[in-house]
Motif scaffolding. Structure first.
Motif, PDB file in Angstrom:
ATOM      1  N   THR A   1      -5.347   8.583  18.206  1.00  0.00           N
ATOM      2  CA  THR A   1      -5.535   8.496  16.748  1.00  0.00           C
ATOM      3  C   THR A   1      -4.949   7.208  16.161  1.00  0.00           C
ATOM      4  OG1 THR A   1      -3.540   9.807  16.413  1.00  0.00           O
ATOM      5  CG2 THR A   1      -5.613  10.996  16.403  1.00  0.00           C
TER       6      THR A   1
ATOM      7  N   LEU B   1       0.466   4.129  -1.301  1.00  0.00           N
ATOM      8  CA  LEU B   1      -0.195   5.409  -1.003  1.00  0.00           C
ATOM      9  C   LEU B   1      -0.268   5.632   0.507  1.00  0.00           C
ATOM     10  CD1 LEU B   1      -3.006   5.200  -3.685  1.00  0.00           C
ATOM     11  CD2 LEU B   1      -1.152   6.870  -3.630  1.00  0.00           C
ATOM     12  N   ALA B   2      -0.482   4.549   1.244  1.00  0.00           N
ATOM     13  CA  ALA B   2      -0.540   4.683   2.705  1.00  0.00           C
ATOM     14  C   ALA B   2       0.844   5.003   3.267  1.00  0.00           C
ATOM     15  CB  ALA B   2      -1.065   3.393   3.330  1.00  0.00           C
TER      16      ALA B   2
ATOM     17  N   GLU C   1       4.392  -1.978   6.218  1.00  0.00           N
ATOM     18  CA  GLU C   1       4.174  -0.632   5.680  1.00  0.00           C
ATOM     19  C   GLU C   1       4.214   0.427   6.772  1.00  0.00           C
ATOM     20  OE1 GLU C   1       1.455  -2.626   2.190  1.00  0.00           O
ATOM     21  OE2 GLU C   1       0.492  -1.679   3.903  1.00  0.00           O
TER      22      GLU C   1
ATOM     23  N   ASN D   1       0.847  -1.187   0.000  1.00  0.00           N
ATOM     24  CA  ASN D   1       0.000   0.000   0.000  1.00  0.00           C
ATOM     25  C   ASN D   1       0.893   1.251   0.000  1.00  0.00           C
ATOM     26  OD1 ASN D   1      -1.861   2.028   0.385  1.00  0.00           O
ATOM     27  ND2 ASN D   1      -2.943   0.992   2.059  1.00  0.00           N
TER      28      ASN D   1
ATOM     29  N   PHE E   1      -5.093  12.981   4.577  1.00  0.00           N
ATOM     30  CA  PHE E   1      -4.235  11.918   5.124  1.00  0.00           C
ATOM     31  C   PHE E   1      -5.017  10.609   5.248  1.00  0.00           C
ATOM     32  CE2 PHE E   1      -3.224   9.634   9.094  1.00  0.00           C
ATOM     33  CZ  PHE E   1      -1.971   9.147   8.766  1.00  0.00           C
TER      34      PHE E   1
ATOM     35  N   GLY F   1      -5.394   8.847   1.932  1.00  0.00           N
ATOM     36  CA  GLY F   1      -4.150   8.187   1.531  1.00  0.00           C
ATOM     37  C   GLY F   1      -3.887   6.940   2.346  1.00  0.00           C
ATOM     38  N   LEU F   2      -4.166   7.027   3.640  1.00  0.00           N
ATOM     39  CA  LEU F   2      -3.932   5.890   4.533  1.00  0.00           C
ATOM     40  C   LEU F   2      -4.728   4.668   4.095  1.00  0.00           C
ATOM     41  CD1 LEU F   2      -2.400   5.252   7.180  1.00  0.00           C
ATOM     42  CD2 LEU F   2      -4.464   5.870   8.416  1.00  0.00           C
ATOM     43  N   PHE F   3      -5.895   4.904   3.530  1.00  0.00           N
ATOM     44  CA  PHE F   3      -6.738   3.798   3.076  1.00  0.00           C
ATOM     45  C   PHE F   3      -6.447   3.424   1.618  1.00  0.00           C
ATOM     46  CE2 PHE F   3      -9.740   2.408   6.320  1.00  0.00           C
ATOM     47  CZ  PHE F   3      -9.382   3.264   7.330  1.00  0.00           C
TER      48      PHE F   3
ATOM     49  N   ILE G   1       1.645   8.381   5.452  1.00  0.00           N
ATOM     50  CA  ILE G   1       2.239   8.421   6.798  1.00  0.00           C
ATOM     51  C   ILE G   1       3.581   9.160   6.756  1.00  0.00           C
ATOM     52  CG2 ILE G   1       3.141   7.033   8.718  1.00  0.00           C
ATOM     53  CD1 ILE G   1       1.224   4.784   7.803  1.00  0.00           C
TER      54      ILE G   1
ATOM     55  N   CYS H   1     -13.243  -3.859  12.787  1.00  0.00           N
ATOM     56  CA  CYS H   1     -12.387  -2.839  12.158  1.00  0.00           C
ATOM     57  C   CYS H   1     -10.900  -3.149  12.293  1.00  0.00           C
ATOM     58  CB  CYS H   1     -12.691  -1.470  12.758  1.00  0.00           C
ATOM     59  SG  CYS H   1     -14.348  -0.891  12.371  1.00  0.00           S
TER      60      CYS H   1
ATOM     61  N   ARG I   1     -10.706  -4.059   5.120  1.00  0.00           N
ATOM     62  CA  ARG I   1     -10.645  -2.733   5.761  1.00  0.00           C
ATOM     63  C   ARG I   1     -10.845  -1.592   4.775  1.00  0.00           C
ATOM     64  NH1 ARG I   1      -5.400  -3.358   9.709  1.00  0.00           N
ATOM     65  NH2 ARG I   1      -6.046  -5.290  10.723  1.00  0.00           N
TER      66      ARG I   1
ATOM     67  N   PHE J   1      -7.262  -8.911   5.255  1.00  0.00           N
ATOM     68  CA  PHE J   1      -7.588  -7.678   5.984  1.00  0.00           C
ATOM     69  C   PHE J   1      -7.559  -6.441   5.102  1.00  0.00           C
ATOM     70  CE2 PHE J   1      -3.015  -7.486   6.038  1.00  0.00           C
ATOM     71  CZ  PHE J   1      -2.718  -6.139   6.050  1.00  0.00           C
ATOM     72  N   ARG J   2      -6.688  -6.459   4.112  1.00  0.00           N
ATOM     73  CA  ARG J   2      -6.524  -5.253   3.303  1.00  0.00           C
ATOM     74  C   ARG J   2      -7.816  -4.957   2.511  1.00  0.00           C
ATOM     75  NH1 ARG J   2      -1.565  -3.037   2.154  1.00  0.00           N
ATOM     76  NH2 ARG J   2      -0.327  -4.925   2.174  1.00  0.00           N
TER      77      ARG J   2
ATOM     78  N   TYR K   1      -6.151   4.502  16.436  1.00  0.00           N
ATOM     79  CA  TYR K   1      -7.289   3.699  15.960  1.00  0.00           C
ATOM     80  C   TYR K   1      -7.339   3.703  14.430  1.00  0.00           C
ATOM     81  CZ  TYR K   1     -10.281   7.449  14.211  1.00  0.00           C
ATOM     82  OH  TYR K   1     -10.787   8.470  13.453  1.00  0.00           O
ATOM     83  N   GLU K   2      -6.996   4.859  13.853  1.00  0.00           N
ATOM     84  CA  GLU K   2      -7.108   4.995  12.403  1.00  0.00           C
ATOM     85  C   GLU K   2      -6.036   4.146  11.706  1.00  0.00           C
ATOM     86  OE1 GLU K   2      -6.586   8.951  10.860  1.00  0.00           O
ATOM     87  OE2 GLU K   2      -8.068   8.582   9.301  1.00  0.00           O
ATOM     88  N   LEU K   3      -4.859   4.141  12.299  1.00  0.00           N
ATOM     89  CA  LEU K   3      -3.757   3.356  11.738  1.00  0.00           C
ATOM     90  C   LEU K   3      -4.084   1.859  11.810  1.00  0.00           C
ATOM     91  CD1 LEU K   3      -0.912   4.023  10.663  1.00  0.00           C
ATOM     92  CD2 LEU K   3      -0.048   3.574  12.956  1.00  0.00           C
ATOM     93  N   LEU K   4      -4.633   1.448  12.969  1.00  0.00           N
ATOM     94  CA  LEU K   4      -4.916   0.023  13.168  1.00  0.00           C
ATOM     95  C   LEU K   4      -6.094  -0.454  12.332  1.00  0.00           C
ATOM     96  CD1 LEU K   4      -4.447  -0.213  17.047  1.00  0.00           C
ATOM     97  CD2 LEU K   4      -2.845  -0.933  15.274  1.00  0.00           C
ATOM     98  N   SER K   5      -6.989   0.468  11.977  1.00  0.00           N
ATOM     99  CA  SER K   5      -8.163   0.053  11.203  1.00  0.00           C
ATOM    100  C   SER K   5      -7.967   0.275   9.703  1.00  0.00           C
ATOM    101  CB  SER K   5      -9.412   0.815  11.678  1.00  0.00           C
ATOM    102  OG  SER K   5      -9.259   2.205  11.471  1.00  0.00           O
ATOM    103  N   ALA K   6      -6.812   0.796   9.320  1.00  0.00           N
ATOM    104  CA  ALA K   6      -6.541   1.057   7.898  1.00  0.00           C
ATOM    105  C   ALA K   6      -5.993  -0.204   7.221  1.00  0.00           C
ATOM    106  CB  ALA K   6      -5.545   2.200   7.765  1.00  0.00           C
ATOM    107  N   PRO K   7      -6.142  -0.286   5.905  1.00  0.00           N
ATOM    108  CA  PRO K   7      -5.602  -1.454   5.185  1.00  0.00           C
ATOM    109  C   PRO K   7      -4.089  -1.338   5.001  1.00  0.00           C
ATOM    110  CG  PRO K   7      -6.682   0.041   3.667  1.00  0.00           C
ATOM    111  CD  PRO K   7      -6.881   0.626   5.019  1.00  0.00           C
ATOM    112  N   VAL K   8      -3.399  -1.287   6.115  1.00  0.00           N
ATOM    113  CA  VAL K   8      -1.950  -1.086   6.104  1.00  0.00           C
ATOM    114  C   VAL K   8      -1.302  -2.241   6.852  1.00  0.00           C
ATOM    115  CG1 VAL K   8      -0.117   0.566   6.614  1.00  0.00           C
ATOM    116  CG2 VAL K   8      -2.446   1.380   6.369  1.00  0.00           C
ATOM    117  N   SER K   9      -0.301  -2.849   6.242  1.00  0.00           N
ATOM    118  CA  SER K   9       0.384  -3.962   6.912  1.00  0.00           C
ATOM    119  C   SER K   9       1.412  -3.406   7.886  1.00  0.00           C
ATOM    120  CB  SER K   9       1.068  -4.852   5.883  1.00  0.00           C
ATOM    121  OG  SER K   9       2.201  -4.178   5.360  1.00  0.00           O
TER     122      SER K   9
END
Lengths: 256, 324
Positions: A91, A7-8, A104, A5, B101, B104-106, A12, B52, B77, B73-74, A93-101
């Motif tokens: 915040t 873009l993620a 990444e 990912n 931001f 982009g994060l998503f 960041i 989530c 989410r 998960f990707r 929460y947003e990182l943990l709920s994002a489609p980010v490994s």
């Protein structure tokens, strides 16, 4: 979305670089001023009355150690704050709920912290070049050690940021462990100048190998063989990478 | 219709041994507004946090549009937007920067037109260059919604979005939720305001002590578990319910000046048990009345009854699988 990912990572990374930009006084100007003071006092003022070390003027001799001192403390500080602050504000929460490994997340935070530290190191190097006579024997190796150390200790900072549950803990390891080890790791002297017993003791200080390798890239001579220094730096990198992998696998202090 | 979210046997046991969730089975349909209701600590936020990716489940599985939340998960989410219960925001970023931001994060490419649309929809456009720490609580709440919508999710979790906001903002949020639902977004709305669920939700799930007590269409739930009450004001007090009316569920109140008939939805639809039949029966028994009014139990009444029965151990029913 591709396997990575990107873009993620970029989001960041840019977020963190913007944060550094907002805190230039703390993250860049302050360490540059304090390091410049070292050069002025130990290099230009007192250094003129000290003997050369291995044929290198004292002012120039301490440059690698002082850069390394700032590099280690700032890498840890940048990365630890970067991951701790979202925990503190919630915040995360947003990182943990994002489609980010996890890879990444690490790449982005550690990459940003290391970038900032490398910029800091280069600025200090430029400052030193103005104050003391400086030569760099192996520029590419110098840059490689700079980047490798910044990445390695940004990883260490990331681990501290995850572990810390208060601002005080963020400061404990840089202040009580890293700074003393750096001062005693040959920043201001060659460990060959120590009595044999203390020289042997110094070899248990991991920072000796970092400074020695970095100094070799400047002066072509070092306390420890360059291969050993490089191997030790890579060993630190491997240990910290393993620790980060464990943190993400277990969710240590990140996920309930 | 395939569920947009399928939850099977989901449990979460904390390190302390506390069972935050216990074998929850639930299907959430695409495009609906689903409202999990429950008292504090019932497990609503744990359920949302697991879906989530914020909390790791102890056992069970969850899939979002067929994507497992752990192994895939990707993809899972990417479909989800989350508005947390607490006002977790950055302090030194601008509104525009933090919403961009989030997009982009998503993993979504920059789309200033979409960000502008979201900010305008949430009346945040004039605040786009404001630093977050200067915003009021209500504006921050809107900002969290904007961040959650920045990547165009198909499922939106709103965890008590109207807690602590004024009436005007609450109405704005209800309107926004309706617009989102109309655009096809599935919404999971937890709230402490039962009237909010009554107003907004298509289906209700009641959670108590980590168990899903019941899942039902809101209208069906109110029809099945709701009670109606007819109150008759009498011109002369009665000492007792006349024997001719003993077959009715009648009670006297206010010193015999009121006669109360409590009945459920099925009785209301039964010609022999409805209000008209009772009034005929009263006339035949010579009981006159001066005035009357009816009352229907609210969702809140039903919720309180369900949860208190559960807490008292009076409701044996296991979690009911949604038949969707």
């Amino acid at each position: 979305m591709s396997a990575l990912n990107g873009l993620a990572i970029r989001a960041i990374y840019r977020f963190e670089m913007a944060r550094f930009g907002r805190t230039l006084m703390q993250s860049l100007i302050s360490p540059v001023i304090s390091t410049a003071l070292y050069f002025v006092v130990f290099g230009a003022a007192i250094g003129g009355h000290l003997q050369d070390v291995g044929g290198v003027p004292y002012g120039a001799f301490i440059v690698p150690g002082l850069i390394m001192l700032s590099l280690l403390t700032q890498s840890i500080s940048n990365a630890s704050f970067g991951i701790y602050f979202p925990k503190f504000t919630g915040t995360i929460y947003e990182l943990l709920s994002a489609p980010v490994s996890y890879v990444e997340i690490t790449l982005a935070y550690v990459g940003a912290a290391a970038t900032n530290s490398v910029i800091l190191g280069l600025v200090i190097l430029s400052t030193a070049a103005v104050i003391v006579p400086l030569q760099i024997a192996h520029p590419l190796w110098m840059l490689s050690f700079l980047v490798l150390t910044a990445v390695t200790f940004s990883l260490a900072g990331f681990i501290i940021g995850v572990w810390a549950d208060g601002f005080e803990k963020l400061q404990v390891i840089p202040l009580l462990i890293v700074t003393p080890l750096t001062f005693l790791g040959g920043s201001f002297y060659s460990i060959d100048m120590l009595p044999p017993f203390w020289r042997t003791v110094s070899l248990f200080n991991p920072v000796v190998y970092l400074i020695s390798g970095f100094r070799w890239s400047f002066q072509g001579a070092s306390d420890v063989a360059i291969g050993v220094s490089l191997a030790m730096t890579l060993a630190f990198l491997a240990v910290f990478l393993a620790a980060v992998a464990w943190i993400f696998r277990t969710g240590y202090k990140l996920k309930a | 219709m395939s569920p947009i979210i399928a939850i099977r046997g989901l449990s979460k046991t904390c390190a302390s041994g506390f069972h935050a969730l216990d074998a929850v089975d639930l299907d959430i349909r695409p495009g609906e507004i689903f409202a999990p209701l429950g008292p504090n600590g019932a497990g609503k936020t744990t359920l949302i946090s697991i879906i989530c990716g914020i909390v790791t489940p102890t056992s069970g599985s969850v899939s979002v549009d067929g994507h497992d939340i752990i192994t895939d998960f990707r993809a899972a989410r990417t479909l989800i937007g989350l508005v947390p219960q607490e006002l977790h925001t950055d302090a030194f970023e601008t509104v525009w920067a933090t919403v961009s931001f989030s997009r982009g994060l998503f993993g979504r490419r920059a789309n200033p037109a979409h960000i502008e649309r979201v900010l305008r929809d949430l009346a945040l456009w004039d605040k786009k260059d404001s630093m977050i720490r200067t915003l009021s609580g209500g504006i921050k709440r809107r900002l969290l919604i904007a961040k959650a919508l920045s990547h165009e999710p198909r499922v939106l979790f709103l965890d008590e979005p109207t807690a602590g906001v004024d009436v005007e903002l609450r109405r704005d949020m209800w309107a926004l939720v309706r617009r989102l639902r109309a655009s096809g977004v599935t919404i999971i709305l937890t709230t402490h305001y039962i009237e909010e669920a009554e107003e907004m939700a298509d289906r209700i799930g009641v959670i108590s002590k980590g168990e899903l007590v019941i899942v039902e269409e809101k209208a069906a739930l109110m029809r099945k578990l709701g009670r109606k009450q007819l109150t008759l004001q009498l011109p002369q007090p009665l000492a007792a319910v006349p024997p001719a009316l003993s077959g009715w569920q009648l009670a006297l109140a206010k010193g015999g000046n009121e006669l109360i008939y409590t009945f459920d939805a099925s009785e209301a639809e039964d010609d022999s048990r409805g209000i008209a039949a009772l009034l005929r029966g009263l006339g035949e028994a010579g009981v006159h009345y001066r005035d009357l009014h009816t009352r229907q139990s609210s969702l809140e009444d039903i919720f309180v009854e369900l949860v208190s029965d559960r807490q008292a151990g009076g409701m044996p029913g296991p979690a009911q699988r949604n038949p969707a």
